[in-house]
Design an enzyme around this catalytic site. Structure first.
Site, short mmCIF file in Angstrom:
data_model
loop_
_atom_site.label_atom_id
_atom_site.label_comp_id
_atom_site.label_asym_id
_atom_site.label_seq_id
_atom_site.Cartn_x
_atom_site.Cartn_y
_atom_site.Cartn_z
N TYR A 53 0.82 -1.22 0.00
CA TYR A 53 0.00 0.00 0.00
C TYR A 53 0.85 1.26 0.00
CZ TYR A 53 -4.04 -2.92 0.01
OH TYR A 53 -4.97 -3.82 -0.39
N GLN A 88 -15.01 1.84 -5.71
CA GLN A 88 -14.27 0.71 -5.17
C GLN A 88 -12.79 1.08 -5.11
OE1 GLN A 88 -15.91 -3.28 -6.94
NE2 GLN A 88 -16.18 -1.69 -8.47
N ASP A 91 -7.77 5.20 -4.55
CA ASP A 91 -7.06 6.45 -4.86
C ASP A 91 -8.00 7.63 -4.56
OD1 ASP A 91 -7.90 5.43 -8.10
OD2 ASP A 91 -8.71 7.27 -7.22
N HIS A 106 -14.35 0.56 -0.38
CA HIS A 106 -13.24 -0.35 -0.07
C HIS A 106 -12.10 0.36 0.63
CE1 HIS A 106 -14.60 -3.40 -3.38
NE2 HIS A 106 -15.35 -3.43 -2.30
N CYS A 114 -6.67 2.32 13.07
CA CYS A 114 -6.10 1.59 14.21
C CYS A 114 -6.91 0.31 14.43
CB CYS A 114 -6.15 2.44 15.49
SG CYS A 114 -5.56 1.54 16.93
N GLY A 172 -16.06 1.29 -15.44
CA GLY A 172 -14.70 0.76 -15.27
C GLY A 172 -14.56 -0.26 -14.17
N GLU A 200 -15.37 -3.30 -22.26
CA GLU A 200 -15.99 -4.57 -22.68
C GLU A 200 -17.03 -4.93 -21.64
OE1 GLU A 200 -12.58 -7.13 -22.54
OE2 GLU A 200 -12.57 -7.16 -20.35
N ALA A 216 -12.91 5.46 -20.74
CA ALA A 216 -13.72 6.34 -19.87
C ALA A 216 -13.50 7.82 -20.16
CB ALA A 216 -13.41 6.03 -18.41
C1 BV8 Z 1 -17.43 -9.08 1.93
C2 BV8 Z 1 -8.86 -3.73 -1.61
C3 BV8 Z 1 -18.67 -10.02 3.68
C4 BV8 Z 1 -8.43 -2.35 -1.92
C5 BV8 Z 1 -10.52 -5.04 -2.70
C6 BV8 Z 1 -20.96 -12.90 -2.50
C7 BV8 Z 1 -21.47 -11.94 -1.64
C8 BV8 Z 1 -20.65 -11.26 -0.76
C9 BV8 Z 1 -19.27 -11.53 -0.73
C10 BV8 Z 1 -18.76 -12.47 -1.59
C11 BV8 Z 1 -19.59 -13.16 -2.47
N1 BV8 Z 1 -18.82 -14.03 -3.17
C12 BV8 Z 1 -17.53 -13.91 -2.76
C13 BV8 Z 1 -17.46 -12.98 -1.80
C14 BV8 Z 1 -16.24 -12.58 -1.10
C15 BV8 Z 1 -15.47 -11.48 -1.80
C16 BV8 Z 1 -15.55 -11.52 -3.29
O1 BV8 Z 1 -16.36 -10.83 -3.90
N2 BV8 Z 1 -14.70 -12.33 -3.90
C17 BV8 Z 1 -14.67 -12.39 -5.34
C18 BV8 Z 1 -13.23 -12.42 -5.82
C19 BV8 Z 1 -15.46 -13.59 -5.78
N3 BV8 Z 1 -15.94 -10.18 -1.33
C20 BV8 Z 1 -15.43 -9.70 -0.19
O2 BV8 Z 1 -14.65 -10.31 0.52
C21 BV8 Z 1 -15.91 -8.33 0.24
N4 BV8 Z 1 -16.34 -8.42 1.61
O3 BV8 Z 1 -18.16 -9.57 1.13
O4 BV8 Z 1 -17.61 -9.17 3.28
C22 BV8 Z 1 -18.84 -9.84 5.11
C23 BV8 Z 1 -20.10 -10.04 5.62
C24 BV8 Z 1 -20.29 -9.88 6.97
C25 BV8 Z 1 -19.23 -9.55 7.79
C26 BV8 Z 1 -17.95 -9.36 7.26
C27 BV8 Z 1 -17.75 -9.53 5.90
C28 BV8 Z 1 -14.79 -7.30 0.24
C29 BV8 Z 1 -14.38 -6.97 -1.14
C30 BV8 Z 1 -13.32 -5.85 -1.13
C31 BV8 Z 1 -11.98 -6.45 -1.36
N5 BV8 Z 1 -10.99 -5.40 -1.55
N6 BV8 Z 1 -9.48 -4.25 -2.79
C32 BV8 Z 1 -7.33 -2.36 -2.92
O5 BV8 Z 1 -6.33 -3.06 -2.71
O6 BV8 Z 1 -7.49 -1.63 -3.90
S1 BV8 Z 1 -11.23 -5.60 -4.13
C33 BV8 Z 1 -10.41 -4.98 -5.50
O7 BV8 Z 1 -11.04 -5.53 -6.66
C34 BV8 Z 1 -10.59 -3.50 -5.65
O8 BV8 Z 1 -10.94 -2.84 -4.47
C35 BV8 Z 1 -11.69 -3.34 -6.64
O9 BV8 Z 1 -12.73 -2.75 -6.01
C36 BV8 Z 1 -12.12 -4.70 -6.90
C37 BV8 Z 1 -12.74 -4.86 -8.24
O10 BV8 Z 1 -11.81 -4.53 -9.22
P1 BV8 Z 1 -12.25 -3.50 -10.37
O11 BV8 Z 1 -12.29 -2.15 -9.78
O12 BV8 Z 1 -13.48 -3.98 -11.05
O13 BV8 Z 1 -10.99 -3.60 -11.30
P2 BV8 Z 1 -10.67 -4.74 -12.37
O14 BV8 Z 1 -9.22 -4.66 -12.69
O15 BV8 Z 1 -11.24 -6.04 -11.90
O16 BV8 Z 1 -11.51 -4.30 -13.65
C38 BV8 Z 1 -11.20 -3.10 -14.31
C39 BV8 Z 1 -12.33 -2.84 -15.28
O17 BV8 Z 1 -12.10 -1.59 -15.92
C40 BV8 Z 1 -12.42 -3.89 -16.38
O18 BV8 Z 1 -13.77 -4.22 -16.59
C41 BV8 Z 1 -11.85 -3.16 -17.61
O19 BV8 Z 1 -12.49 -3.58 -18.82
C42 BV8 Z 1 -12.23 -1.73 -17.31
N7 BV8 Z 1 -11.33 -0.72 -17.90
C43 BV8 Z 1 -9.97 -0.77 -17.98
N8 BV8 Z 1 -9.51 0.36 -18.57
C44 BV8 Z 1 -10.60 1.14 -18.84
C45 BV8 Z 1 -11.75 0.45 -18.42
N9 BV8 Z 1 -12.99 0.96 -18.56
C46 BV8 Z 1 -13.09 2.17 -19.14
N10 BV8 Z 1 -12.03 2.90 -19.58
C47 BV8 Z 1 -10.78 2.41 -19.43
N11 BV8 Z 1 -9.73 3.13 -19.88
#
Ligand code: BV8
Length: 230
Positions: A53, A88, A91, A106, A114, A172, A200, A216
């Protein structure tokens, strides 16, 4: 279209030079998620996670808000109804681009938390594992980030706003992470119109009524112009 809710992901900051997660060269190609974005990973190797981080904080500080961030700020300033941006991203490009009504579901890389007393403060550019909390003096400082398995922030407020949305847009984001990926279903249940703005279709792309495809910095300003003209 009085109440607009906008979910953003890493793609809106990509053209500001910040890496996304799931691109081939993205963040998750360089680090194992379970090592740097879970509480277990932090417990196992706090220095690895704090350094991950620290790098993201420095990169985010070097980046500038792009035309997409600025267009969303213009929409909030000029739209007659309510606009809420739920990001999400960790930054600060939305706030630096002028958005005020914003939820970092997030967490934020410029914030420190803390683990002992829940106090939050502005993170130093470089955090170290075992830093002490300015409020309780315990060596329990951690990045104020929501890791996998942790509850995202302000979910009640987000669901309440989704329930009153007239328009829901996702910009995005790949639709892979819940509960954010489930917001479109929530907005549809409230009868909202839905649009996905991306390069996409996302993993939940089929749930959106409309799609606007392209980078975007081109698609979001045009979309905002059309909204404000309608
Ligand atoms: C929780 C930390 C429960 C910060 C991140 C069902 C229901 C609930 C939970 C779950 C579920 N199934 C599974 C889960 C658990 C899990 C989860 O979802 N797992 C996934 C992998 C299956 N979820 C969790 O654990 C969440 N917590 O559910 O808690 C709970 C309940 C009770 C009590 C306690 C807990 C927590 C999720 C948060 C995790 N932290 N990051 C950091 O390091 O940054 S997630 C991380 O991935 C980021 O934060 C980001 O938000 C997230 C998603 O990524 P995206 O932003 O979508 O980025 P990505 O690269 O994937 O995609 C980019 C997109 O942009 C693409 O589509 C691309 O085409 C597009 N793009 C690219 N360039 C451009 C563009 N578009 C336009 N213009 C461009 N130029």
């Amino acid at each position: 279209m009085s109440n607009i809710v906008i979910l953003t992901g890493a793609g809106i900051s990509a053209e500001s030079g910040l890496e996304t997660f799931r691109a081939e060269t993205g963040l998750w190609a360089q680090h194992r998620v379970e090592d740097v974005a879970t509480p277990e990973g932090f417990a196992r190797d706090p220095k690895l996670v704090v350094d991950f981080y620290n790098t993201r904080r420095a990169q985010a500080a070097e980046a500038a808000p792009n035309a997409a961030h600025k267009a969303l700020a213009r929409l909030e300033a000029e739209h007659s109804g309510r606009v809420l941006v739920v990001t999400q991203n960790v930054d600060a490009l939305h706030e630096r681009g002028g958005t005020r009504n914003l939820i970092h579901m997030h967490g934020a890389v410029n914030s420190a938390l803390c683990a002992a007393c829940d106090h939050r403060w502005e993170a130093p550019m470089v955090m170290a594992a075992g830093d002490t909390c300015p409020a309780c003096s315990q060596p329990a400082a951690r990045p104020d980030i929501v890791w996998f398995g942790e509850m995202p922030y302000q979910m009640d407020e987000i669901f309440e706003t989704l329930g009153q949305a007239d328009l829901f847009a996702a910009i995005g984001t790949s639709g892979n992470v819940y509960p954010a990926a489930g917001f479109v279903a929530e907005a549809r249940r409230a009868g909202a119109d839905t649009v996905e703005i991306n390069l996409e279709p996302s993993s939940v792309g089929s749930q959106f009524a409309r799609h606007i495809t392209g980078p975007a910095t081109q698609t979001v300003p045009a979309w905002v112009d059309a909204l404000l003209a309608s």
